[in-house]
Design a protein around this motif. Structure first.
Motif, short mmCIF file in Angstrom:
data_model
loop_
_atom_site.label_atom_id
_atom_site.label_comp_id
_atom_site.label_asym_id
_atom_site.label_seq_id
_atom_site.Cartn_x
_atom_site.Cartn_y
_atom_site.Cartn_z
N LYS A 33 22.46 -78.33 36.23
CA LYS A 33 23.51 -77.93 37.10
C LYS A 33 24.84 -77.23 36.41
O LYS A 33 25.46 -78.02 35.81
N VAL A 34 25.24 -76.15 37.12
CA VAL A 34 26.39 -75.90 36.75
C VAL A 34 27.80 -76.31 37.78
O VAL A 34 27.73 -76.15 38.62
N ILE A 35 28.59 -77.29 37.14
CA ILE A 35 29.72 -77.73 37.65
C ILE A 35 31.01 -77.13 37.02
O ILE A 35 31.23 -77.12 35.98
N ILE A 36 31.87 -76.62 38.22
CA ILE A 36 33.04 -75.94 37.67
C ILE A 36 34.12 -77.22 38.20
O ILE A 36 34.18 -77.50 39.42
N ILE A 37 35.04 -77.57 37.39
CA ILE A 37 36.01 -78.39 37.64
C ILE A 37 37.44 -77.70 37.61
O ILE A 37 37.57 -77.08 36.45
N ASP A 38 38.09 -77.80 38.70
CA ASP A 38 39.08 -76.88 38.72
C ASP A 38 40.66 -77.82 38.72
O ASP A 38 40.80 -78.28 39.76
N PRO A 39 41.05 -77.99 37.49
CA PRO A 39 42.52 -78.60 37.54
C PRO A 39 43.57 -77.83 38.23
O PRO A 39 44.00 -76.48 37.66
N GLY A 40 44.20 -78.16 39.40
CA GLY A 40 45.05 -77.46 40.19
C GLY A 40 46.22 -77.22 39.40
O GLY A 40 46.56 -77.93 38.50
N HIS A 41 46.90 -76.17 39.83
CA HIS A 41 48.38 -75.76 39.33
C HIS A 41 48.18 -75.40 37.59
O HIS A 41 47.19 -74.73 37.27
N GLY A 42 49.42 -75.63 37.07
CA GLY A 42 49.17 -75.43 35.48
C GLY A 42 50.43 -74.31 35.07
O GLY A 42 50.81 -73.67 36.13
N GLY A 43 51.04 -74.40 33.82
CA GLY A 43 51.80 -73.64 33.46
C GLY A 43 53.36 -73.56 34.40
O GLY A 43 53.87 -74.72 34.29
N THR A 44 53.79 -72.53 34.77
CA THR A 44 55.16 -72.73 35.57
C THR A 44 54.90 -73.37 36.77
O THR A 44 55.91 -73.91 37.50
N ASP A 45 53.56 -73.57 37.25
CA ASP A 45 53.35 -74.24 38.60
C ASP A 45 52.92 -75.66 38.25
O ASP A 45 51.86 -76.07 37.95
N SER A 46 54.09 -76.71 38.43
CA SER A 46 53.74 -77.88 38.05
C SER A 46 53.05 -78.91 39.11
O SER A 46 52.45 -79.74 38.88
N GLY A 47 52.89 -78.28 40.19
CA GLY A 47 52.34 -79.00 41.62
C GLY A 47 53.55 -79.95 41.98
O GLY A 47 54.52 -79.84 41.72
#
Length: 215
Positions: A33-47
């Motif tokens: 199964k293909v699972i995509i994990i998406d770590p939100g934000h990143g770079g200039t967007d710290s969250g």
């Protein structure tokens, strides 16, 4: 008080030769199964910025990377797992969604941390409000409930339930596959922010999410 899992000793690296690993990979190729994990934000967007200046973008990336490690060491690459980002970079929401389509993903899991008052706490999962992809929504809810069960039942977080929202990342990906957005606690809460300062707890959350997907 948050607690960690009791079975860290079983998470060590396995002493498997390269050739055996290669044969296992060849055997499961095309079946994974293909699972995509998406770590939100990143770079200039710290969250969100939490207690002790902990950053949402760092927490979610650390958990995402640990998920890929556990998939290899504990589950012998049971899933083909891809991240939408592997470093502290900013990827557009549209590009994150497109990845699900290009990789023909079976599941898309977006990782985030909540921020609110100091007393707010717990984990919640969001799915899209779409009525067009009913099958994907039903599976999304099931995955969300499974992740909640693993993370709250074993790690001591308060359960805030599965909720519906029209977030862009959900809207962009549910057309391709079941999609959930996991809010892994409130980093504005002292206990939940401190929880993610411990690498063992990062691994605990990663394992809970992986087990939730697996179930």
């Amino acid at each position: 008080m948050l607690i960690t899992l009791k079975f860290w000793k079983c998470l060590g690296l396995k002493n498997v030769s390269f050739w055996i690993s290669l044969l296992q990979f060849c055997f499961v190729f095309g079946q994974q199964k293909v699972i995509i994990i998406d770590p939100g934000h990143g770079g200039t967007d710290s969250g969100a910025i939490g207690r002790n200046d902990i950053l949402e973008k760092d927490v979610v990336l650390n958990v995402a990377k640990e998920i890929t490690i556990l998939n290899k060491t504990l589950f012998d690459d049971r899933f083909a797992i891809y991240l939408t980002r592997y470093a502290d970079t900013l990827v557009s929401l549209k590009d994150r969604g497109r990845l699900a389509g290009s990789l023909k993903a079976d599941v898309f899991v977006s990782l985030h941390c909540n921020a609110s008052s100091r007393t707010s706490q717990g984990i919640e999962v969001y799915v899209h409000t779409s009525r067009k992809k009913v099958k994907h929504i039903k599976v999304s809810i099931a995955i969300g409930l499974s992740i909640l069960k693993e993370s709250t039942g074993k790690l001591g977080f308060k359960e805030r339930g599965v909720k519906f929202a029209n977030f862009q990342i959900l809207r962009e990906t549910v057309v391709y596959c079941p999609t959930v957005l996991v809010e892994m606690g409130f980093i504005t809460n002292a206990d939940e922010a401190d929880y993610y300062l411990n690498p063992k707890n990062i691994r605990a959350m990663a394992l809970a999410i992986l087990m939730g997907i697996k179930s």
